[in-house]
Write a protein that holds these residues in place. Structure first.
Motif, PDB file in Angstrom:
ATOM      1  N   MET A   1      -1.076   0.137   4.467  1.00 20.34           N
ATOM      2  CA  MET A   1      -0.571  -0.569   5.451  1.00 20.34           C
ATOM      3  C   MET A   1      -0.533  -2.083   5.332  1.00 20.34           C
ATOM      4  O   MET A   1       0.721  -2.461   5.771  1.00 20.34           O
ATOM      5  CB  MET A   1      -1.351  -0.364   6.644  1.00 20.34           C
ATOM      6  CG  MET A   1      -1.581   1.208   7.173  1.00 20.34           C
ATOM      7  SD  MET A   1       0.144   1.617   8.051  1.00 20.34           S
ATOM      8  CE  MET A   1       0.041   0.855   9.685  1.00 20.34           C
ATOM      9  N   PHE A   2      -1.443  -2.671   4.837  1.00 18.35           N
ATOM     10  CA  PHE A   2      -1.183  -4.216   4.792  1.00 18.35           C
ATOM     11  C   PHE A   2      -0.101  -4.656   3.877  1.00 18.35           C
ATOM     12  O   PHE A   2       0.766  -5.605   4.267  1.00 18.35           O
ATOM     13  CB  PHE A   2      -2.685  -4.789   4.170  1.00 18.35           C
ATOM     14  CG  PHE A   2      -2.788  -6.142   4.149  1.00 18.35           C
ATOM     15  CD1 PHE A   2      -3.172  -6.862   5.204  1.00 18.35           C
ATOM     16  CD2 PHE A   2      -2.643  -7.004   2.969  1.00 18.35           C
ATOM     17  CE1 PHE A   2      -3.063  -8.234   5.514  1.00 18.35           C
ATOM     18  CE2 PHE A   2      -2.648  -8.202   3.147  1.00 18.35           C
ATOM     19  CZ  PHE A   2      -3.042  -8.991   4.258  1.00 18.35           C
ATOM     20  N   LYS A   3       0.053  -4.084   2.698  1.00 26.21           N
ATOM     21  CA  LYS A   3       1.021  -4.588   1.683  1.00 26.21           C
ATOM     22  C   LYS A   3       2.380  -4.176   2.186  1.00 26.21           C
ATOM     23  O   LYS A   3       3.135  -5.001   2.272  1.00 26.21           O
ATOM     24  CB  LYS A   3       0.824  -3.889   0.483  1.00 26.21           C
ATOM     25  CG  LYS A   3      -0.584  -4.255  -0.238  1.00 26.21           C
ATOM     26  CD  LYS A   3      -0.574  -3.821  -1.617  1.00 26.21           C
ATOM     27  CE  LYS A   3      -0.216  -2.405  -1.917  1.00 26.21           C
ATOM     28  NZ  LYS A   3      -0.195  -1.929  -3.128  1.00 26.21           N
ATOM     29  N   SER A   4       2.528  -2.859   2.846  1.00 32.81           N
ATOM     30  CA  SER A   4       3.821  -2.582   3.565  1.00 32.81           C
ATOM     31  C   SER A   4       4.452  -3.369   4.380  1.00 32.81           C
ATOM     32  O   SER A   4       5.271  -3.802   4.563  1.00 32.81           O
ATOM     33  CB  SER A   4       3.615  -0.878   3.857  1.00 32.81           C
ATOM     34  OG  SER A   4       4.757  -0.681   4.488  1.00 32.81           O
ATOM     35  N   LYS A   5       3.279  -3.663   5.488  1.00 31.03           N
ATOM     36  CA  LYS A   5       3.753  -4.559   6.485  1.00 31.03           C
ATOM     37  C   LYS A   5       4.177  -5.946   5.894  1.00 31.03           C
ATOM     38  O   LYS A   5       5.037  -6.738   6.296  1.00 31.03           O
ATOM     39  CB  LYS A   5       2.553  -4.794   7.514  1.00 31.03           C
ATOM     40  CG  LYS A   5       2.912  -5.499   8.813  1.00 31.03           C
ATOM     41  CD  LYS A   5       1.782  -5.685   9.699  1.00 31.03           C
ATOM     42  CE  LYS A   5       1.480  -4.299  10.424  1.00 31.03           C
ATOM     43  NZ  LYS A   5       0.798  -4.201  11.410  1.00 31.03           N
ATOM     44  N   ALA A   6       3.368  -6.486   4.858  1.00 29.28           N
ATOM     45  CA  ALA A   6       4.023  -7.724   4.220  1.00 29.28           C
ATOM     46  C   ALA A   6       5.186  -7.939   3.562  1.00 29.28           C
ATOM     47  O   ALA A   6       5.972  -8.743   3.717  1.00 29.28           O
ATOM     48  CB  ALA A   6       2.848  -7.973   3.050  1.00 29.28           C
ATOM     49  N   TYR A   7       5.550  -6.700   2.845  1.00 28.92           N
ATOM     50  CA  TYR A   7       6.925  -6.573   2.375  1.00 28.92           C
ATOM     51  C   TYR A   7       7.875  -6.417   3.690  1.00 28.92           C
ATOM     52  O   TYR A   7       8.860  -7.288   3.519  1.00 28.92           O
ATOM     53  CB  TYR A   7       6.974  -5.193   1.533  1.00 28.92           C
ATOM     54  CG  TYR A   7       6.384  -5.430   0.195  1.00 28.92           C
ATOM     55  CD1 TYR A   7       6.916  -6.200  -0.825  1.00 28.92           C
ATOM     56  CD2 TYR A   7       5.431  -4.366  -0.297  1.00 28.92           C
ATOM     57  CE1 TYR A   7       6.285  -6.370  -1.949  1.00 28.92           C
ATOM     58  CE2 TYR A   7       4.915  -4.491  -1.601  1.00 28.92           C
ATOM     59  CZ  TYR A   7       5.415  -5.446  -2.153  1.00 28.92           C
ATOM     60  OH  TYR A   7       4.766  -5.559  -3.595  1.00 28.92           O
ATOM     61  N   THR A   8       7.691  -5.610   4.819  1.00 34.80           N
ATOM     62  CA  THR A   8       8.630  -5.730   5.726  1.00 34.80           C
ATOM     63  C   THR A   8       8.617  -7.016   6.341  1.00 34.80           C
ATOM     64  O   THR A   8       9.853  -7.297   6.706  1.00 34.80           O
ATOM     65  CB  THR A   8       8.050  -4.744   6.727  1.00 34.80           C
ATOM     66  OG1 THR A   8       7.985  -3.435   6.106  1.00 34.80           O
ATOM     67  CG2 THR A   8       8.879  -4.716   8.125  1.00 34.80           C
ATOM     68  N   THR A   9       7.585  -7.730   6.484  1.00 32.03           N
ATOM     69  CA  THR A   9       7.520  -9.081   7.376  1.00 32.03           C
ATOM     70  C   THR A   9       8.534 -10.046   6.546  1.00 32.03           C
ATOM     71  O   THR A   9       9.231 -10.836   6.936  1.00 32.03           O
ATOM     72  CB  THR A   9       6.312  -9.702   7.292  1.00 32.03           C
ATOM     73  OG1 THR A   9       5.266  -8.860   8.346  1.00 32.03           O
ATOM     74  CG2 THR A   9       6.057 -10.985   8.139  1.00 32.03           C
ATOM     75  N   VAL A  10       8.185 -10.246   5.103  1.00 33.06           N
ATOM     76  CA  VAL A  10       8.959 -11.068   4.331  1.00 33.06           C
ATOM     77  C   VAL A  10      10.532 -10.579   4.188  1.00 33.06           C
ATOM     78  O   VAL A  10      11.461 -11.490   4.267  1.00 33.06           O
ATOM     79  CB  VAL A  10       8.102 -11.064   2.932  1.00 33.06           C
ATOM     80  CG1 VAL A  10       9.046 -12.090   1.859  1.00 33.06           C
ATOM     81  CG2 VAL A  10       6.906 -12.012   3.078  1.00 33.06           C
TER      82      VAL A  10
ATOM     83  N   HIS B   1      -5.233 -10.727   0.193  1.00 30.77           N
ATOM     84  CA  HIS B   1      -4.903 -11.334   1.446  1.00 30.77           C
ATOM     85  C   HIS B   1      -4.138 -12.632   1.099  1.00 30.77           C
ATOM     86  O   HIS B   1      -3.644 -13.097   1.882  1.00 30.77           O
ATOM     87  CB  HIS B   1      -6.156 -11.253   2.122  1.00 30.77           C
ATOM     88  CG  HIS B   1      -6.453 -10.040   2.927  1.00 30.77           C
ATOM     89  ND1 HIS B   1      -6.023  -9.845   4.139  1.00 30.77           N
ATOM     90  CD2 HIS B   1      -6.902  -8.873   2.503  1.00 30.77           C
ATOM     91  CE1 HIS B   1      -6.490  -8.570   4.522  1.00 30.77           C
ATOM     92  NE2 HIS B   1      -6.986  -8.071   3.642  1.00 30.77           N
ATOM     93  N   ASP B   2      -5.033 -13.622   0.021  1.00 36.65           N
ATOM     94  CA  ASP B   2      -4.495 -14.675  -0.188  1.00 36.65           C
ATOM     95  C   ASP B   2      -3.079 -14.827  -0.453  1.00 36.65           C
ATOM     96  O   ASP B   2      -2.336 -15.770   0.101  1.00 36.65           O
ATOM     97  CB  ASP B   2      -5.425 -15.304  -1.121  1.00 36.65           C
ATOM     98  CG  ASP B   2      -6.800 -15.629  -0.713  1.00 36.65           C
ATOM     99  OD1 ASP B   2      -6.969 -15.602   0.396  1.00 36.65           O
ATOM    100  OD2 ASP B   2      -7.509 -16.008  -1.644  1.00 36.65           O
ATOM    101  N   MET B   3      -2.675 -13.870  -1.282  1.00 37.14           N
ATOM    102  CA  MET B   3      -1.225 -13.745  -1.834  1.00 37.14           C
ATOM    103  C   MET B   3      -0.223 -13.526  -0.464  1.00 37.14           C
ATOM    104  O   MET B   3       0.656 -14.256  -0.468  1.00 37.14           O
ATOM    105  CB  MET B   3      -0.797 -12.826  -2.734  1.00 37.14           C
ATOM    106  CG  MET B   3      -1.789 -13.080  -4.196  1.00 37.14           C
ATOM    107  SD  MET B   3      -0.932 -14.652  -4.744  1.00 37.14           S
ATOM    108  CE  MET B   3      -2.149 -16.023  -4.376  1.00 37.14           C
ATOM    109  N   VAL B   4      -0.649 -12.556   0.396  1.00 33.66           N
ATOM    110  CA  VAL B   4       0.328 -12.260   1.495  1.00 33.66           C
ATOM    111  C   VAL B   4       0.069 -13.653   2.365  1.00 33.66           C
ATOM    112  O   VAL B   4       1.239 -13.957   2.903  1.00 33.66           O
ATOM    113  CB  VAL B   4      -0.491 -10.983   2.171  1.00 33.66           C
ATOM    114  CG1 VAL B   4       0.297 -10.773   3.428  1.00 33.66           C
ATOM    115  CG2 VAL B   4      -0.113  -9.965   1.414  1.00 33.66           C
ATOM    116  N   LEU B   5      -0.911 -14.121   2.772  1.00 33.78           N
ATOM    117  CA  LEU B   5      -1.021 -15.108   3.747  1.00 33.78           C
ATOM    118  C   LEU B   5      -0.530 -16.230   3.330  1.00 33.78           C
ATOM    119  O   LEU B   5       0.240 -17.141   4.127  1.00 33.78           O
ATOM    120  CB  LEU B   5      -2.385 -15.583   4.405  1.00 33.78           C
ATOM    121  CG  LEU B   5      -3.341 -14.242   4.770  1.00 33.78           C
ATOM    122  CD1 LEU B   5      -4.646 -14.762   4.946  1.00 33.78           C
ATOM    123  CD2 LEU B   5      -2.664 -13.885   6.261  1.00 33.78           C
TER     124      LEU B   5
END
Length: 123
Positions: free
Chosen positions: A1-10, A59-63
């Motif tokens: 979920m976390f990674k998928s949401k990161a891709y969607t956000t970016v 988390h650091d890479m996404v944030l």
């Protein structure tokens, strides 16, 4: 979920999603790891102790990447290399994390793993 949401956000430059991201201590896995069943059941294993670093890196890479969604400049040429690099590091850390989870479960259940190996089944 976390990674998928990161891709969607970016990739869709969705600034309204940015505030939903937390550090590695406050996400679901972080709570499981630091104060939940994870700590209770697995903290004695070597793999459990090794999980913190790759989890934090995910988390650091996404944030470090998602602020471009607020600025609406994620898809610009000058941001591409940074975003791809951050997501690559995120994926590598995530793969390491999942490998450690498998190892952790095996470490915590060595008696079951040995029984499966003895019976000719793989864990």
């Amino acid at each position: 979920m976390f990674k998928s949401k990161a891709y969607t956000t970016v990739l869709n430059e969705r600034p309204e999603l940015v505030q939903e991201f937390t550090d590695h201590h406050h996400c679901r896995m972080g709570r499981w790891y630091y104060e939940g069943k994870g700590k209770e059941l697995f903290s004695h294993t070597k793999a459990y102790r090794a999980m913190e670093e790759p989890h934090a890196l995910v988390h650091d890479m996404v944030l470090g990447t998602i602020p471009c969604a607020v600025e609406k400049n994620c898809l610009t040429q000058d941001r591409r290399e940074t975003i791809v690099g951050n997501f690559k590091k995120m994926e590598e850390a995530s793969n390491q994390l999942f490998r450690l989870i498998r190892e952790m479960v095996q470490e915590a259940n060595t008696d079951i793993v040995k029984e499966l190996e003895f019976s000719g089944k793989s864990a």
